[in-house]
Design an enzyme around this catalytic site. Structure first.
Site, PDB file in Angstrom:
ATOM      1  N   ASN A  39      -7.096  -3.010   3.338  1.00 20.86           N
ATOM      2  CA  ASN A  39      -7.452  -2.813   1.655  1.00 20.86           C
ATOM      3  C   ASN A  39      -6.952  -4.160   1.190  1.00 20.86           C
ATOM      4  O   ASN A  39      -6.866  -5.183   1.916  1.00 20.86           O
ATOM      5  CB  ASN A  39      -6.366  -1.907   1.231  1.00 20.86           C
ATOM      6  CG  ASN A  39      -4.967  -2.308   1.202  1.00 20.86           C
ATOM      7  OD1 ASN A  39      -4.355  -2.820   2.483  1.00 20.86           O
ATOM      8  ND2 ASN A  39      -4.083  -2.189   0.130  1.00 20.86           N
ATOM      9  N   CYS A  73      -4.523  -5.524  -0.153  1.00 22.47           N
ATOM     10  CA  CYS A  73      -3.219  -6.183   0.131  1.00 22.47           C
ATOM     11  C   CYS A  73      -2.852  -5.820   1.594  1.00 22.47           C
ATOM     12  O   CYS A  73      -1.713  -6.220   1.989  1.00 22.47           O
ATOM     13  CB  CYS A  73      -2.086  -5.580  -0.953  1.00 22.47           C
ATOM     14  SG  CYS A  73      -2.666  -5.757  -2.729  1.00 22.47           S
ATOM     15  N   THR A  74      -3.725  -5.745   2.484  1.00 21.20           N
ATOM     16  CA  THR A  74      -3.547  -5.849   3.841  1.00 21.20           C
ATOM     17  C   THR A  74      -2.571  -4.623   4.244  1.00 21.20           C
ATOM     18  O   THR A  74      -2.164  -4.677   5.731  1.00 21.20           O
ATOM     19  CB  THR A  74      -3.433  -7.148   4.494  1.00 21.20           C
ATOM     20  OG1 THR A  74      -2.092  -7.365   4.338  1.00 21.20           O
ATOM     21  CG2 THR A  74      -4.511  -7.951   4.143  1.00 21.20           C
ATOM     22  N   GLU A  75      -2.009  -3.313   3.611  1.00 25.06           N
ATOM     23  CA  GLU A  75      -1.111  -2.703   4.245  1.00 25.06           C
ATOM     24  C   GLU A  75      -1.619  -1.410   4.382  1.00 25.06           C
ATOM     25  O   GLU A  75      -1.076  -0.437   4.986  1.00 25.06           O
ATOM     26  CB  GLU A  75       0.084  -2.446   3.044  1.00 25.06           C
ATOM     27  CG  GLU A  75      -0.218  -1.561   1.782  1.00 25.06           C
ATOM     28  CD  GLU A  75      -0.937  -2.172   0.781  1.00 25.06           C
ATOM     29  OE1 GLU A  75      -0.813  -1.728  -0.389  1.00 25.06           O
ATOM     30  OE2 GLU A  75      -1.338  -3.404   1.079  1.00 25.06           O
TER      31      GLU A  75
END
Length: 847
Positions: free
Chosen positions: A459, A461-463
């Site tokens: 996503n 923010c990469t989480e």
């Protein structure tokens, strides 16, 4: 408390007396036009009210002296109130206690705005409760709030408001809520802090059978700052269109109609405050043939340029600018152009400065880099299945395509050195902070939903790691535990933490049913899979309270053990909800259904990769009980854990964001009220206990940009405890994320912090992340070894622009020449301003 003024107390009193005499002569213009005289006693009463319980740490004379600087003739009462706030805010650098006093003063202003009365009235609690019930009714009347809020027993809920909890906010937290979160009609707010928490809790209880009691339970979790929902939930809970979800993930098909449909969908998702990530890998490359019109495609970049402009045009919920991220897999023919999208040089028509970019990297590419091998780029129209394969299946098919290319049976391909492309990736990352490094194979191989589709990207923010397709837009609903708030008397209170987790999981699951979905694809995916993302913030706060240094083995063990405990109870809570409410629709065949938990998937990744994963296995809890619970009842949610950046909600609750070390022990905070200096409250408290906190120490801390490492009188154990993030080995931080990551079914928003310009270290960090099985990384933050001029400090004491470093071995102070300071996410640090991650607009997206 030691006085900070350089002159004697007598001189201070003389200046205060002169300032007071001047202030008394000023005229005050009331809202009804009547002119009166300034009453300094009233101002002192406000200050005494705000300092209740803290007076022993407050220099009242200094505040009065400071506030007179902001006064002027014909000032209004509102301006007097703001002047007092600003005066106290300016003293926060001297002691964090002033942050709480200025927060109370801002609350006093808010109380007057909401109720029309003063907080110092004896019946202020009754007015507070009345303001809550009146506010709910007004919100419904103005079509701001959902009518279902009137179904609650408002008088009952009002009696459960705990007014003292307003004192938990410091100025930054109260100001953030005041400016952006509290409900208002026009420019007038009608919501007080405890009413805000209760309204958010009510908005999550619409479908609860015992909604009043459950609202009180949720309220107590929120208002004690133990857990906070993501920003969209805080903004929209209880509203007529409750868009409560934080993140949306979409995939674009190689079809003109679908491409433009996705632009429209993404605009709607952004409009309702969602952060959007879009997978563009399916789009054919420049030079590929378009059969319908018998011409060559212009490729990917023009479509990304349109996506960039759509992002720039959207203001999310009227509160934040639009934010998106574009993902591309590393074998795409236009990957090299993709790497350049955020550069400040080159053809602006091929630059996208308003969207983030991320690199979706298969394991085979890293293997080729390590083997000093070749890498082939393809156009997806000729390799349509590659993007939907991972692990050994991807490797097999990729090699088949390479053989076809060698035989001349592929129209568009390019072979390059894998190591050269990797160097270019790292160079662009260092230069622009983009594209972020994310790993396709561990994300898919470890996914609980491997039976139901493919993860094509993370996503914004990469989480978040969820399956996407043209029929499903992945949605995730986020919230974060404030871990520091669960450290009681120097120990992690596990009973309290378990209670928080179970309430949080229930709230997040409720979001799915209450939520307003901007697109049909988002609604379909969320109801089918019901993913949630429970995360953590305040990890550094917890370490401070436990007296554990961040770069120690003990910190790694605590990261491992605390995340295991969170995972244990998060999974257990979802299973208990499944018992009560049923499993999610696509549960059958999932890893949960197959008794494969996140910690089990490390071995699966190792088998698929064919190389060892450098993660310490095992845990300390008895997992059989949770496995049996899942076997018996199933899971309510396909995914349950994800650690987001938490920048804004960390400001609200007053903790350090996410799982990261403190960025600076001292920095300048900017908001709508101006700029003020923030100092690490834990450091100040420890130095006060040692009798070392005074004006000289503050000046030294400013001189060394917040670092305590060069201040000779500070003891070694304090220096070790208060290292800033750039003073900690980035590989140590990777190890910590790997240890907590083994328990997480989604991912961690992990920033990489690199001091200096070592290409070898940069390579080692990202290779270390891959070797340890990390799924994703977020920003690369770089900082040169440098110092900036301190125009407000006495150069005779500390020197000019050179940085003094004490050489303990030689017993002398060395002078460093100034070097330019660079931060890839913030351009440069200039003047007396200290860069803070909390000022980064991208970090604000998820939470």
């Amino acid at each position: 408390m030691e006085k900070y003024a350089n002159n004697s107390s007598r001189n201070v009193m003389m200046r205060v007396g002169l300032a007071t005499e001047l202030a008394v002569s000023l005229r005050v213009k009331r809202h009804d036009g009547i002119i009166g005289h300034f009453n300094i006693d009233r101002l002192k009463s406000s200050l005494e009210w705000a300092a209740n319980g803290l007076a022993h740490k407050v220099d009242f004379e200094l505040i009065i002296q400071e506030v007179t600087k902001y006064l002027f003739d014909n000032i209004t009462p509102v301006e007097i109130s703001e002047s007092l706030i600003l005066a106290v805010v300016s003293l926060i650098e001297r002691d964090p206690v002033y942050g709480y006093i200025s927060g109370r003063l801002l609350f006093k202003k808010l109380f007057k705005e909401v109720t029309g009365h003063s907080t110092m009235r004896t019946d202020h609690e009754a007015m507070y409760m009345q303001a809550f019930t009146d506010g709910i009714q007004l919100g419904v009347q103005k079509n701001i709030y959902d009518e279902r809020l009137l179904e609650f027993d408002l008088d009952f809920l009002a009696t459960h408001l705990i007014f003292e909890r307003d004192n938990l906010f410091d100025y930054m937290g109260m100001r953030t809520l005041y400016e952006r979160y509290f409900s208002h009609v026009g420019q007038t707010r009608f919501e007080l802090p405890q009413a805000f928490w209760m309204r958010v809790a009510m908005g999550l209880c619409f479908n609860e059978p015992n909604k009043n009691d459950m609202a009180v339970k949720f309220y107590n979790i929120f208002s004690t700052l133990k857990y906070t929902a993501g920003t969209p939930t805080l903004l929209h809970s209880g509203l007529v269109r409750p868009q409560l979800s934080s993140c949306f993930l979409t995939t674009v098909d190689d079809d003109l109609k679908h491409i433009f449909k996705c632009y429209g969908d993404n605009a709607q998702l952004s409009k309702w405050s969602g952060g959007v990530a879009t997978d563009f890998t399916n789009l054919r490359a420049c030079g590929a043939m378009i059969e319908s019109i018998k011409t060559e495609s212009q490729g990917l970049i023009p479509f990304l340029k349109i996506a960039n402009d759509v992002t720039a045009a959207i203001n999310r919920s009227g509160k934040r600018r639009g934010a998106t991220c574009a993902y591309l897999e590393t074998w795409h023919y236009e990957i090299e152009d993709f790497l350049d999208l955020r550069r400040n040089t080159g053809d602006e028509r091929r630059r996208t400065h308003d969207i983030n970019t991320a690199n979706w990297i298969p394991d085979l590419f890293i293997k080729r880099v390590n083997a000093d091998g070749q890498w082939t780029l393809f156009s997806p129209d000729e390799t349509p299945d590659l993007h939907h394969l991972y692990g050994k299946a991807f490797e097999k098919r990729y090699i088949e395509y390479e053989l076809l290319a060698e035989q001349g049976r592929m129209r568009l391909f390019k072979t390059i050195e894998a190591k050269a492309l990797w160097r270019k990736m790292l160079s662009r990352l260092f230069e622009t902070g983009h594209p972020w490094i994310t790993f396709k194979d561990p994300s898919n191989i470890r996914s609980p939903q491997d039976h139901a589709g493919v993860i094509h990207s993370s996503n914004l923010c990469t989480e978040i790691l969820l399956n996407t397709s043209n029929a499903e837009t992945a949605v995730c609903n986020l919230g974060s535990i404030n871990l520091g708030q669960h450290i009681i008397d120097g120990v992690l209170n596990k009973t309290m933490l378990a209670e928080t987790i179970h309430a949080a999981v229930r709230m997040l699951d409720n979001v799915i049913d209450i939520n307003f979905y901007p697109t049909a694809e988002a609604e379909a995916a969320n109801f089918k899979h019901r993913p949630i993302g429970l995360g953590v913030m305040g990890f550094q706060d917890a370490l401070y309270k436990l007296n554990i240094t961040f770069d120690s083995t003990a910190a790694i063990e605590f990261a491992d053990e605390s995340m295991e405990y969170i995972a244990f109870h998060t999974i257990s809570a979802s299973a208990e909800l499944a018992k009560e409410r049923g499993t999610y629709a696509s549960y059958q065949g999932s890893k949960w259904d197959r008794n494969i938990f996140p910690q089990d998937t490390i071995d699966l990744l190792e088998q698929e990769r064919g190389e060892p994963i450098r993660i310490t296995r095992g845990g300390k809890l008895a997992w059989d009980s949770v496995r049996q619970k899942v076997k018996t009842y199933g899971m309510r949610n396909s995914n349950v854990m994800a650690i987001a950046p938490t920048a804004t909600i960390s400001n609200i609750v007053g903790c350090i964001p996410c799982i990261e070390p403190i960025y600076k022990n001292l920095y300048v905070k900017s908001n709508m009220s101006g700029e003020f200096t923030i100092v690490n409250k834990y450091l100040v408290a420890d130095l006060q206990l040692l009798g070392l906190w005074n004006n000289t120490m503050l000046e030294k801390l400013k001189y060394f940009d917040g670092s305590v490492q060069y201040i000779e009188e500070i003891p070694a154990h304090i220096k070790a405890k208060y290292k800033e993030v750039f003073e900690i080995d980035p590989i140590h931080l990777i190890e910590m994320t790997a240890r907590r990551g083994k328990w997480i079914d989604q991912s961690v928003s992990h920033n990489v912090f690199l001091k200096g310009t070592s290409g070898k270290l940069l390579n080692d960090v990202y290779m270390g992340a891959w070797e340890r099985g990390l799924k994703t990384t977020y920003y690369l933050r770089t900082l040169g070894a440098s110092q900036i001029e301190k125009s407000t400090l006495d150069a005779k004491k500390f020197g000019f622009t050179q940085k003094r470093e004490y050489d303990h071995a030689a017993g002398r102070t060395e002078i460093q020449e100034p070097v330019q300071t660079k931060n890839t996410a913030h351009d440069t640090i200039t003047g007396a301003r200290v860069c803070s991650l909390q000022e980064d607009p991208e970090c604000d997206v998820c939470q």
